[in-house]
Design an enzyme around this catalytic site. Structure first.
Site, short mmCIF file in Angstrom:
data_model
loop_
_atom_site.label_atom_id
_atom_site.label_comp_id
_atom_site.label_asym_id
_atom_site.label_seq_id
_atom_site.Cartn_x
_atom_site.Cartn_y
_atom_site.Cartn_z
N GLY A 192 33.90 99.51 18.70
CA GLY A 192 34.26 100.17 19.96
C GLY A 192 33.08 100.43 20.88
CB ALA A 200 31.28 108.82 18.07
CG HIS A 240 7.63 128.39 5.84
ND1 HIS A 240 7.70 128.74 7.16
CD2 HIS A 240 6.31 128.25 5.53
CE1 HIS A 240 6.47 128.84 7.64
NE2 HIS A 240 5.61 128.54 6.67
P1 FAD Z 1 36.23 103.57 21.72
O1 FAD Z 1 34.96 103.67 20.97
O2 FAD Z 1 36.15 103.47 23.20
O3 FAD Z 1 36.99 102.29 21.14
C1 FAD Z 1 38.19 101.85 21.65
C2 FAD Z 1 38.31 100.37 21.35
O4 FAD Z 1 39.64 99.97 21.66
C3 FAD Z 1 37.41 99.48 22.19
O5 FAD Z 1 36.62 98.65 21.36
C4 FAD Z 1 38.36 98.66 23.04
O6 FAD Z 1 37.90 97.31 23.20
C5 FAD Z 1 39.62 98.67 22.20
N1 FAD Z 1 40.84 98.52 22.98
C6 FAD Z 1 41.23 99.23 24.07
N2 FAD Z 1 42.46 98.86 24.47
C7 FAD Z 1 42.85 97.89 23.61
C8 FAD Z 1 44.02 97.12 23.49
N3 FAD Z 1 45.07 97.31 24.32
N4 FAD Z 1 44.09 96.19 22.51
C9 FAD Z 1 43.05 96.01 21.66
N5 FAD Z 1 41.92 96.73 21.70
C10 FAD Z 1 41.82 97.66 22.67
N6 FAD Z 1 29.48 109.98 21.43
C11 FAD Z 1 28.83 110.65 20.47
O7 FAD Z 1 29.46 111.37 19.69
N7 FAD Z 1 27.47 110.55 20.31
C12 FAD Z 1 26.72 109.79 21.12
O8 FAD Z 1 25.51 109.72 20.96
C13 FAD Z 1 27.37 109.06 22.16
N8 FAD Z 1 26.66 108.29 22.99
C14 FAD Z 1 27.32 107.57 23.96
C15 FAD Z 1 26.56 106.80 24.83
C16 FAD Z 1 27.18 106.07 25.83
C17 FAD Z 1 26.36 105.22 26.76
C18 FAD Z 1 28.60 106.11 25.94
C19 FAD Z 1 29.30 105.28 27.00
C20 FAD Z 1 29.37 106.88 25.09
C21 FAD Z 1 28.72 107.64 24.09
N9 FAD Z 1 29.43 108.47 23.23
C22 FAD Z 1 28.78 109.17 22.27
C23 FAD Z 1 30.90 108.58 23.32
C24 FAD Z 1 31.56 107.71 22.24
O9 FAD Z 1 31.14 106.38 22.39
C25 FAD Z 1 33.07 107.81 22.32
O10 FAD Z 1 33.46 109.16 22.29
C26 FAD Z 1 33.72 107.08 21.17
O11 FAD Z 1 33.34 105.72 21.15
C27 FAD Z 1 35.24 107.19 21.25
O12 FAD Z 1 35.81 106.51 20.18
P2 FAD Z 1 37.28 105.90 20.29
O13 FAD Z 1 37.53 105.28 18.95
O14 FAD Z 1 38.22 106.92 20.78
O15 FAD Z 1 37.21 104.77 21.41
#
Ligand code: FAD
Ligand code: NAD
Length: 465
Positions: free
Chosen positions: A42, A320, A444
């Site tokens: 993701g 995440a 410590h």
């Molecule tokens: P996502 O990780 O967004 O995954 C969703 C997946 O679903 C994607 O791969 C997408 O391609 C797929 N998808 C979507 N629609 C469809 C569909 N219809 N069919 C098939 N596949 C589909 N969070 C932290 O906790 N710590 C951090 O250090 C952190 N750093 C970050 C840095 C950046 C630059 C960014 C942008 C975000 C960061 N985050 C961080 C936030 C974190 O990435 C997200 O909160 C997390 O990835 C959410 O997880 P998720 O599984 O809900 O969705």
């Protein structure tokens, strides 16, 4: 066209989806996970948490070598040079290793990866790349994408979102970051350390909304000392590319005269919005709220029988670890077990130097909710390890209920706050009082002793200040 039946189909293989799929398979459910990207993991593994942390780590090493920090400790370096290509290769290696690792875990746990974009064709069927699949349960874990800003068109060269900012092929001369939130400060830090002048344009009158007020003030001061420039209470209304860069038109958020700022590059980081477009949710009967999020109950149910949602596509912090914990709990609910996430105790960390971390209520929210609270604060300057390491910036703050002494929130600015906050989260999960933390023996010399002292300060008895 094969019709395949699964107990669970997870849509999206981010930290929410891939973890849910593995847990469901571990619990004996026949599981598939749909992912349209070429690699699993993701946003987080491909263009989020992991690549940003790779660049934060690498740029910190560069700054330490380049700006004399190593020399102050007797480690002399000369001719320090930036090899941006090698730095990007390190980022890509981290992504490759971790996304490949998820593919290995899918195979090990017998999770089938359905490659392509999923859309609902009914309440228990989806289409993926022209094939139809049915399942008893679906978990929507489609995550989020960058919120666009009208008038500022992203081209991923001069005007970038976080994905473009992770891949810049040159150090910007002047990077203007629109949005003083987590992404703006983390990626702004990367490019500042590598030599960019960085200006943060923030709509509100302070950076890092949602965090504790003292933490926001302290962070503002520290980043300013590091060289960040701010335009607070300011909004961007237009971005026009010119030969050398971008001309931004800005005006006071509350209204007033417009002016321009010249930038070589612009990062748009004003938040993220849930991914629900193209899912054909209406065919399954799943509704979204006015922010485009899928609302769920305590068990992650959407209201349509057999359809669940987790992670960034649902309300709550876009983190995440929140998505991962929801993935585990949701799979456990589907398997007939009790799956629980305590949404009151989700830590958040900004991985700058120093790091900024918090869990539970801010002082402002704790006062609003409980009225009478006690607050203990301890400066990192009083912590022997931080002082020895020459990391004097920051503090730890413990907020406790005045009557019961139960800890309601912990906030900190410290070089290793991201690691330290885990202890605070665990204490809160166990319903700890500030006294419980204060009377726990801490090794410590460690930075964590600052948390013990802040807890002691709740009742007015720290030792080292
Ligand atoms: P996502 O990780 O967004 O995954 C969703 C997946 O679903 C994607 O791969 C997408 O391609 C797929 N998808 C979507 N629609 C469809 C569909 N219809 N069919 C098939 N596949 C589909 N969070 C932290 O906790 N710590 C951090 O250090 C952190 N750093 C970050 C840095 C950046 C630059 C960014 C942008 C975000 C960061 N985050 C961080 C936030 C974190 O990435 C997200 O909160 C997390 O990835 C959410 O997880 P998720 O599984 O809900 O969705
Ligand atoms: P954010 O919500 O953290 O910050 C957005 C900032 O932009 C806010 O300060 C907001 O006031 C400001 N803003 C909004 N509209 C504006 C405008 N028109 N002009 C100027 N400023 C404006 O969002 P983000 O930094 O884009 O991050 C998105 C999500 O990704 C966050 O929810 C965050 O949780 C997650 N993330 C987490 C981490 C981490 O955990 N370390 C790192 C990166 C991203």
């Amino acid at each position: 066209m094969a019709d395949t039946n699964f107990d669970v189909i997870v849509i999206g293989a981010g930290p929410g989806g891939y973890v849910a799929a593995i847990r469901a398979a571990q619990l004996g459910l026949k599981t598939a996970c749909v992912e349209s990207r070429e690699t699993l993991g993701g946003t987080c593994l491909n263009v989020g948490c992991i690549p940003s942390k790779a660049l934060l780590h690498a740029s910190e090493l560069f700054e330490e070598a380049n700006h004399g920090v190593l020399a102050k400790w007797g480690v002399k370096t000369s001719g320090v040079e930036l090899d941006l290509g090698a730095m990007h290769a390190g980022r890509q290696e981290a992504i490759k290793g971790l996304t490949g690792g998820i593919e290995f875990l899918f195979k090990k746990n017998k999770v089938e990866w359905l490659k392509g974009h999923a859309k609902f064709t009914g309440a228990n069927s989806i289409d993926v790349a022209g094939a139809s699949y049915t399942a008893k349960n679906f978990i929507i874990a489609t995550g989020s994408s960058v919120t666009p800003l009208p008038g500022v068109e992203i081209d991923q060269e001069r005007i970038v979102d976080s994905t473009g900012a992770l891949e810049l092929g040159e150090v910007p001369e002047h990077l203007v970051v629109i949005g003083g939130g987590v992404i703006g400060l983390e990626l702004g830090s990367v490019w500042r350390r590598l030599g960019a002048q960085v200006t943060v344009v923030e709509f509100l009158d302070q950076i890092l909304p949602g965090m504790d007020g003292d933490v926001r003030k302290e962070a503002n001061k520290i980043f300013k000392k590091q060289g960040f420039a701010y335009r607070l209470g300011t909004k961007v209304t237009k971005a026009e590319k010119n030969g050398a860069g971008v001309t931004l038109t800005v005006e006071p958020a509350k209204g007033g005269a417009a002016e321009t700022i010249e930038a070589s590059h612009v990062l748009v980081s004003i938040g993220r919005r849930p991914n629900t477009d193209g899912l054909d949710l209406e065919k399954a009967g799943v509704k979204v709220n006015n922010r485009g999020q899928i609302e769920v109950d305590h068990d992650f149910r959407t209201g349509v029988s057999g359809i669940y949602a987790i992670g960034d596509v649902t309300p709550g912090p876009m983190l995440a670890h929140k998505a991962e914990d929801e993935g585990i709990a949701c799979a456990e609910v589907i398997a007939g077990q009790i799956g629980i996430v305590n949404h009151d105790v989700i830590p958040s960390v900004v991985y700058t130097m120093p790091e900024i971390a918090g869990v539970g209520l801010t002082e402002e929210d704790a006062k609003a909710k409980y009225g009478d609270v006690k607050v203990g604060k301890f400066p990192m300057l009083g912590n022997s390890r931080a002082k020895t390491n020459r990391e004097p910036d920051g503090f730890v703050k413990v907020i406790a209920d005045a009557k019961s002494d139960r800890v309601l929130g912990v906030w900190m600015v410290a070089s290793v706050a991201g690691t330290m906050i885990g202890q605070a989260a665990q204490a809160m999960e166990f319903g700890a009082t500030s006294e419980d933390i204060a009377y726990t023996c801490h090794a410590h010399p460690t930075h964590s002793e600052a948390l013990k002292e802040a807890a002691m300060a709740v009742n007015g008895k720290p030792i080292h200040v």
